[in-house]
Structure formats: structure tokens, C-alpha cells
Design a protein around this motif. Structure first.
Motif, PDB file in Angstrom:
ATOM      1  N   THR A   1       0.795  -1.340   0.080  1.00 11.42           N
ATOM      2  CA  THR A   1      -0.252   0.096   0.070  1.00 11.42           C
ATOM      3  C   THR A   1       0.755   1.115   0.021  1.00 11.42           C
ATOM      4  O   THR A   1       1.922   1.127   0.240  1.00 11.42           O
TER       5      THR A   1
ATOM      6  N   ILE B   1      -4.301   7.254  -2.041  1.00 15.57           N
ATOM      7  CA  ILE B   1      -3.979   5.864  -1.493  1.00 15.57           C
ATOM      8  C   ILE B   1      -4.226   4.748  -2.398  1.00 15.57           C
ATOM      9  O   ILE B   1      -5.118   4.786  -3.164  1.00 15.57           O
TER      10      ILE B   1
ATOM     11  N   TYR C   1      -3.751   0.308  -2.960  1.00 15.23           N
ATOM     12  CA  TYR C   1      -3.547  -0.967  -2.102  1.00 15.23           C
ATOM     13  C   TYR C   1      -3.517  -2.362  -3.081  1.00 15.23           C
ATOM     14  O   TYR C   1      -4.226  -1.991  -4.270  1.00 15.23           O
TER      15      TYR C   1
ATOM     16  N   LYS D   1      -6.854  -5.276  -0.097  1.00 13.97           N
ATOM     17  CA  LYS D   1      -8.028  -4.414  -0.037  1.00 13.97           C
ATOM     18  C   LYS D   1      -9.188  -4.922   0.805  1.00 13.97           C
ATOM     19  O   LYS D   1      -9.464  -6.016   0.887  1.00 13.97           O
TER      20      LYS D   1
END
Length: 117
Positions: free
Chosen positions: A49, A58, A60, A65
Motif C-alpha cells: 500500500t 492511497i 492498495y 484491499k
């Protein structure tokens, strides 16, 4: 230069949670994007991440997730990784890293996370 130190790793049962921290020191005035990576035994390091300096961007990995949450406190020069619903395949050495452009330039030593089944 930026120095990064991870903490918070350990042994946890599957389904449990851990919170990792990455404390930065040195030239922390630059607006680094921070990332977490992990490396399992016998495997290549993989992206987990990342979070931009402002927190507005952001990303992931698909494998985490909905289970992992990255955050940062710029006043404390610290980035956090909240890991929930841990699985044995999450086992590995977790390292944080910092970048200004596209390449992560600074790396921590890593912290071991072991998830038992």
C-alpha cells in the motif's frame, strides 16, 4: 536523507490484527509519498500500500484491499498500517519506504509479521 524505523510486528493468529508504525527522522520536511512493502520467505518483495503526503492518494494491492488501512500523521512523521483479518499468506517482513518521484529512495529495515493458522 530520511531514516525509517518500523515497529509493531509480531506473531498473531489468523483472523487477528496488528498495527505497524513507520517513524521517519532526518530530512522529513520533504513531502514524501510513503509505502509499505512485504517479502515472504523465498518470494520477491511486493507492494502492499502507499499514501501520498496529503493523504489524498492511497493505493492498495488487491490482496489486502478491505483488510488493511494505511494512514499517516505528518506532525509525528509517522505512517501506520492497520492490518485486520490477517491470513497466513500475509506472513513476511514488512518494510516502509519513502519517495518523492516514482522510485522509492529510502527504506527501513523491516519488521517481521507472522500469521499462524
Amino acid at each position: 536523507q530520511v531514516q525509517l524505523v518500523e515497529s509493531g510486528g509480531g506473531l498473531v493468529q489468523a483472523g487477528g490484527s496488528l498495527r505497524l508504525s513507520c517513524a521517519a527522522s532526518g530530512r522529513t520536511s520533504l513531502r514524501y509519498t510513503m509505502g509499505w512493502f512485504r517479502q515472504a520467505p523465498g518470494k520477491e518483495r511486493e507492494f502492499v500500500t502507499s499514501i501520498s503526503w496529503s493523504g489524498s492518494s492511497i493505493a492498495y494491492a488487491d490482496s489486502v484491499k478491505g483488510r488493511f488501512l494505511i494512514s499517516r500523521d505528518n506532525a509525528k512523521n509517522t505512517v501506520y498500517l492497520q492490518m485486520n483479518s490477517l491470513r497466513p499468506e500475509d506472513t513476511g517482513v514488512y518494510s516502509c519506504a519513502a519517495r518523492i518521484a516514482t522510485v522509492y529512495q529510502h527504506w527501513g529495515q523491516g519488521t517481521q509479521v507472522t500469521v499462524s493458522s
